[in-house]
Design an enzyme around this catalytic site. Structure first.
Site, PDB file in Angstrom:
ATOM      1  N   GLY A   1       0.841  -1.198   0.000  1.00  3.76           N
ATOM      2  CA  GLY A   1       0.000   0.000   0.000  1.00  3.76           C
ATOM      3  C   GLY A   1       0.866   1.234   0.000  1.00  3.76           C
ATOM      4  O   GLY A   1       2.091   1.146  -0.189  1.00  3.76           O
ATOM      5  N   ASP A   2       0.243   2.381   0.197  1.00  2.27           N
ATOM      6  CA  ASP A   2       0.947   3.673   0.226  1.00  2.27           C
ATOM      7  C   ASP A   2       1.918   3.812  -0.960  1.00  2.27           C
ATOM      8  O   ASP A   2       1.471   3.871  -2.091  1.00  2.27           O
ATOM      9  CB  ASP A   2       1.663   3.857   1.562  1.00  2.27           C
ATOM     10  CG  ASP A   2       0.662   4.014   2.725  1.00  2.27           C
ATOM     11  OD1 ASP A   2      -0.561   3.976   2.474  1.00  2.27           O
ATOM     12  OD2 ASP A   2       1.092   4.158   3.866  1.00  2.27           O
ATOM     13  N   ASN A   3       3.218   3.811  -0.685  1.00  2.00           N
ATOM     14  CA  ASN A   3       4.187   4.036  -1.770  1.00  2.00           C
ATOM     15  C   ASN A   3       4.592   2.717  -2.449  1.00  2.00           C
ATOM     16  O   ASN A   3       5.751   2.438  -2.641  1.00  2.00           O
ATOM     17  CB  ASN A   3       5.440   4.719  -1.211  1.00  2.00           C
ATOM     18  CG  ASN A   3       5.151   6.133  -0.744  1.00  2.00           C
ATOM     19  OD1 ASN A   3       4.178   6.378  -0.041  1.00  2.00           O
ATOM     20  ND2 ASN A   3       6.001   7.066  -1.148  1.00  2.00           N
ATOM     21  N   TRP A   4       3.595   1.932  -2.792  1.00  2.00           N
ATOM     22  CA  TRP A   4       3.864   0.604  -3.336  1.00  2.00           C
ATOM     23  C   TRP A   4       3.911   0.585  -4.854  1.00  2.00           C
ATOM     24  O   TRP A   4       4.190  -0.460  -5.465  1.00  2.00           O
ATOM     25  CB  TRP A   4       2.820  -0.392  -2.836  1.00  2.00           C
ATOM     26  CG  TRP A   4       1.469  -0.296  -3.515  1.00  2.00           C
ATOM     27  CD1 TRP A   4       0.696   0.816  -3.665  1.00  2.00           C
ATOM     28  CD2 TRP A   4       0.753  -1.365  -4.137  1.00  2.00           C
ATOM     29  NE1 TRP A   4      -0.466   0.515  -4.329  1.00  2.00           N
ATOM     30  CE2 TRP A   4      -0.462  -0.826  -4.623  1.00  2.00           C
ATOM     31  CE3 TRP A   4       0.997  -2.729  -4.307  1.00  2.00           C
ATOM     32  CZ2 TRP A   4      -1.416  -1.596  -5.295  1.00  2.00           C
ATOM     33  CZ3 TRP A   4       0.041  -3.497  -4.972  1.00  2.00           C
ATOM     34  CH2 TRP A   4      -1.149  -2.933  -5.456  1.00  2.00           C
TER      35      TRP A   4
END
Lengths: 723, 723
Positions: free
Chosen positions: A314-317
């Site tokens: 997730g997020d900065n994936w």
């Protein structure tokens, strides 16, 4: 019997040592993590458990990035549509955007990097014909066509990390916490900085066993509006990975130059629902390769210090693409992600090339659930029983929780329940892990994304509900815990390699012209011929919603011949539709008391039968919602929609077995009660009966020889038996 | 007051003289007609009334055509879709067709006139690659692509007239009545024969005053299946007008050659719902010109004998196109057609270039309605009150009935009611005819057909109901009796001439990609710019269903900017939709108690507001069904559907006034009660209050100065008052 331990991660926090030890014991946890907003004190770190430490690669270092603002991450954004009412048009291209999040990039020449498009004529406006006022953030077109609409695609710097921004705004952190400015590791200073900083972190955190990357470089696309509220969110969006440097590198690597429009995509920004263009697929490939290469450097550093590298899903994936071809190269030890239900669990559990996976279960230990008068156990039971079906097929290797442990501790009933859950998980894991469960069928989910987006179809933002998706998401949720093997294949796969020979049934589910239905792909003779041949020779094809839909050569459903149904769009009204008679009894609806009570979710209008061979299973309001059709030795099945429920799980499973021509095998390791599922593990000589409800359920169980036995299961019970 | 007489046509039959005289008197009839299956005896013909005699031009003369079978009418038909499962494919192209109706034409070389199409690859199969077996009626493709679908477009002779066939089969005429074989007046013998035969008819029928052509040359497309049931019906279809001779003449006239596919159209046969291609429009033009030229010859003969020429609007009416540019040349005296409601009445009444029009009202005097225990008055009242609204705007010049007068005579209450209706009609006619009624607005219905298909949109078979059309037909039915002037314009009109300056509101209603919505036309910048300009400068635009829908450049509704709404197809799910708040009070819904009870018919899914300026008037199930939006000085209004009802009539009228920015004028010649309509005739100094229901209705009436008065109207009453 000795209590089993391990495979559980506990969140902890400062000044909570004694209770942490108690819960470590009761839940059998063997790892402790910090969370956003919590830090672990030394005493906790010294407990007999692995320590996870959250690590941000590309933000949380404003001291660095403020010295290198030319390396701030970027986005391509599209202005609103602007109508010219005379021959001159001034566009406030920043209108509607949140100036605390983004600021226009005038550093790179807009004449080179921006694009003004006449959306009415579908033409690019010559860059000589417009000028920018950098003070006002406006762009003026000198020779506009009256009553044409224009948009500006412009580069911005993303001066506030979206996740921190969300937390910041939601929690009213005000001026006390600076805005994290994300930096782009494609740039030289940032690239060096990320490595140096990680190395320093490893030096300074000897008690950290697992570096929990949250995550790497590029955040999924998340843009706020001028009211500081979410404007655009795409959990798969590559929008925040762009820059002139990236475009130049792309050109060097792929041999052609991208346009801003390749990213902006008419304002749809290549959402996963768009049938991806070649340019966009190339771009995803290009970024993924870059991310893998750079992430490997960080993982190598972590390994150098004898620690493990874990990635948060997730997020900065963006660009990690766990099902993509570069993921293995990163060399991660583990992936952790949030579990919303069975499909999201499988999305984590099925990830290849890591030593272990971990699911973060719900609820979070946050005050929105853990408040006086509320029973957080209810959400926990719901989350656990939904995800448990999927664990029975392919478990994650660990489970864990997040938030404030001190909050959860105030709810003894909840603590008791999680103790039970963790024990149950370990029991499941010990049987299921590495043991191939009995599967009656192999199904292939067919769409434009294929394997790359395994278990990730029809998703906008991670696990968030949308009116337009639940009728299709049901397919994945059902499959996640069903006794079927599931693979994800793309149209390209079928065209290049044909349908895999061991597949029983192909599923195509989605709204017309989305990537999940397939859009223009269905014009490709090689695709439709390959699938027709597969079904004709005995395969099954199950379509949901608007499968194979593309108006072409007298058909809307391009595989109408296989499905036996098509959608009336007005063009065939002159043709009489005589086939409306519902069949009396059918294998697919054998467990359905009243087909007219079936839940097709958003359902679909104007579906009609093509010929007398179509077996109509539900017909209401002058249209078909459920039907089957023979095609050579195989069969097609049509469903108007299939939201997740126990009833629909049974219906869909029967549809799959019928499509596969394997009705006789349906009652193998099966239950008469739709609320009880049977999972068998022949290699281990055991099987499990699982009650998915909160109530007592009686059932007739059919074993591997279809022999019957009567059982009654307690609420939510899982009962293990030997074969 | 002396009873008015005239303007009414009575059916009669043999041996019914006295009763015919009685009804002639009571209903004030001044014309008598025969019907299918009834003949008039000499005594009836001698009554003081005009005599109409039904006349068939192109059938009912098997003695002639059996000598000239090469002149039988033809059709292009498409076979079923046939899947090749190997490299050889034999197609039974006649499968599913009724061999008593059609027979393949092997007289003209199939290699020249037929077409085999690979529907999967969208390619024409080389005629060298297939062979026909004329004995088996099969066609074999030698080098087929496995798992491609193929169709054969083939020429047939139409050896049974469809209307006679329908009557023949329905009434079980068996072997006693021969099958009428239709002949093509494009062919030399037929052309001479039609003139000679008409001349002989005129000679032999001196008592015939009006030759009622039923009709001219080409029947609308009506094809039966192998079970002798309707397979395909298109009331506008030109399918039965084709022949090699016609194609050759077309090529000579238009300069290019048509393909079979230009007629077959992927099996849709150019239904009026298809956006017409240039080739098809050219073909309609070509046939219309021919029909006008040939029909004129017949009309001239009729006139030569001092008789009138009347055309029936239906059956063999193809190519007459009463709203087309050649109709005037035919020189007809009258048109008669069947009245299903207000819209079909206006379709007849508005026809230009004839001396008079006549509406045939319902019910027919047939045993399906006139049987013991049934009250035919109920249908008569329904038909009359629905059509009366339209008479108040523009009346037909005559009304009439059909069927067996002797049947009707057995129902005294019915006879009484029709006496009242005929009196009421004459009263209406004397006021309304030639007097311009007060109209508050001028609206233009915009679609791909424009004026050519005035009052004929969304129609499959004349006045037959379909699930897919009623939500749109409501617009026409509402307009037919409303105080608005109605014109029909095409996209071409707007592009070539702009929006007519006196138009207040443009209406675009239909499903996406149909001719009525417009499909690809909406990609044309000239079209959208012209309409934007019109609205921006103060015009109104009302969209129903999927107006202006075509996926292009970031929009589905190409005039989303005007309407303020677009349809979510999955591509914009990532964009947050904040505008869902319904406005409290609004002009459009001022008479609606609960907007959630509104009837949008089939309605429309996934409509969302574009911006905060969209006034949402109804929102349910996560989508908008009714909204308005400012655009410059003008407004757009969106409706998800608008079936005909009193409630929806009011709603739609308010929507039109609001779109036109003329709310202040709405209460001019208006009623507070939605069931009472007000029609004013300033030139005549009178106005009428019309109760459209079977019950007593009180109302506040607003006159030309919006002054109020209270009234109570009797059931179905029409009350005349002086201004």
């Amino acid at each position: 019997m000795e209590k089993k331990k391990g495979r559980v991660t506990l969140p902890s926090e400062n000044n909570f040592l004694a209770e942490t030890k108690e819960l470590l014991e009761r839940w059998g946890a063997d790892a402790i993590r910090d969370s956003d907003g919590t830090k672990l004190d030394e005493a906790v770190k010294d407990l007999d458990a692995k320590i996870y430490t959250t690590y941000f690669v590309a933000r949380n270092h404003n001291d660095f990035i403020e010295e290198h603002m030319e390396e701030v991450q970027q986005l391509y954004l599209m202005s609103q549509f602007n109508t010219a009412t005379s021959t001159e048009l001034t566009i406030d291209f920043m209108k509607g955007y949140f100036t605390e999040q983004i600021t226009p990039d005038y550093r790179h020449d807009p004449k080179v990097w921006w694009e003004v498009i006449d959306r009415t004529a579908a033409t690019v406006v010559d860059s000589q014909s417009w000028e920018i006022d950098q003070n006002k953030h406006t762009l003026t077109i000198k020779a506009a066509e009256p009553f044409h609409e224009y948009t500006v695609s412009f580069l911005v710097y993303k001066i506030w990390d979206p996740t921190q921004m969300y937390n910041h705004i939601t929690n009213n952190w005000g001026d006390s916490v600076p805005h994290d400015i994300p930096f782009d590791v494609r740039q030289p200073h940032s690239n060096k900085y990320m490595a140096d900083t990680l190395r320093a972190f490893c030096e300074n955190n000897p008690k950290t066993d697992v570096v929990r990357f949250t995550t790497f470089f590029y955040h999924f696309t998340l843009v706020f509006n001028d009211l500081a509220k979410e404007k655009f969110v795409d959990w798969f969006g590559y929008g925040a990975s762009v820059s002139p440097a990236a475009f130049q590198a792309f050109e060097a690597e792929k041999g052609y130059r991208l346009r801003p429009e390749d990213i902006v995509d008419q304002g749809y920004y290549n959402t996963a629902f768009r049938v991806p263009t070649k340019a966009y697929l190339d771009y995803v490939d290009f970024i993924s390769r870059f991310v893998a290469k750079e992430a490997k450097k960080l993982v190598d550093i972590v390994h150098e210090y004898g620690k493990e590298a874990m990635m948060f899903l997730g997020d900065n994936w963006i660009g990690t693409e766990p099902y993509g071809k570069y993921f293995q190269e990163i060399g991660l030890d583990a992936v952790v992600g949030s579990v919303g239900g069975g499909a999201t669990l499988r999305m984590i559990a099925d990830i290849p090339h890591v030593k272990y996976t971990e699911g973060r279960f719900l609820p979070y230990f946050f005050p929105d659930t853990f408040y006086e008068g509320n029973d957080p156990t209810i959400e926990a039971i719901e989350n656990w029983t939904t995800a448990r079906r999927a664990l029975m097929r392919n478990p994650v290797d660990r489970i864990g929780y997040g938030g404030y442990l001190s909050l959860a501790y105030k709810f003894p009933k909840f603590v008791d329940y999680i103790e039970q859950v963790t024990d149950e998980f370990r029991t499941i894991y010990d049987v299921v892990k590495g043991s191939k469960p009995y599967t009656g069928l192999k199904v292939a989910v067919l769409n434009a994304w294929g394997k790359l987006r395994s278990w990730q179809t029809h998703m906008v933002a991670h696990a968030l509900p949308y009116k337009q998706i639940y009728s299709y998401l049901g397919t994945l949720e059902i499959l996640s815990g069903a006794a079927v093997e599931v693979v994800f294949i793309s149209f390209e796969d079928v065209i290049n390699e044909g349908v895999p020979t061991d597949v029983d049934v192909i599923i195509n589910a989605g709204d017309a012209e989305t990537a999940f239905s397939g859009g223009e792909h269905w014009k490709n003779p090689a695709l439709v011929a390959a699938i027709r041949q597969f079904v004709y020779q005995g395969g099954g094809f199950v379509g949901v919603g608007e499968p194979t839909a593309y108006q072409h050569q007298g058909r809307y459903f391009q595989l109408a011949d296989v499905l036996g149904v098509d959608k009336e769009r007005g063009f065939a009204l002159s043709t009489d539709k005589y086939y409306t008679q519902v069949v009396d009894h059918h294998f697919i609806t054998a467990d359905v008391a009243d087909p007219n009570q079936l839940d097709f979710g958003e359902s679909m209008h104007n579906i009609y039968a093509l010929d007398e061979k179509t077996e109509i299973l539900q017909y209401a309001n002058g249209e078909i919602h459920l039907s089957a059709h023979p095609y050579g030795q195989g069969r097609g099945v049509y469903l108007a929609g299939i939201p997740y429920s126990a009833e629909n799980t049974r219906l869909f499973m029967r549809a799959l077995y019928y499509a596969a021509n394997k009705e006789a095998a349906f009652m193998t390791w099966q239950s008469s009660n739709i609320h009880i599922e049977v999972h068998a593990y022949p290699e281990k000589g055991v099987y499990a009966l699982v009650n998915n409800t909160n109530t007592i359920q009686p059932a007739t169980i059919y074993d591997g020889q279809q022999k019957e036995q009567q059982v009654t299961l307690e609420p939510n019970e899982i009962r293990w038996k030997t074969i």
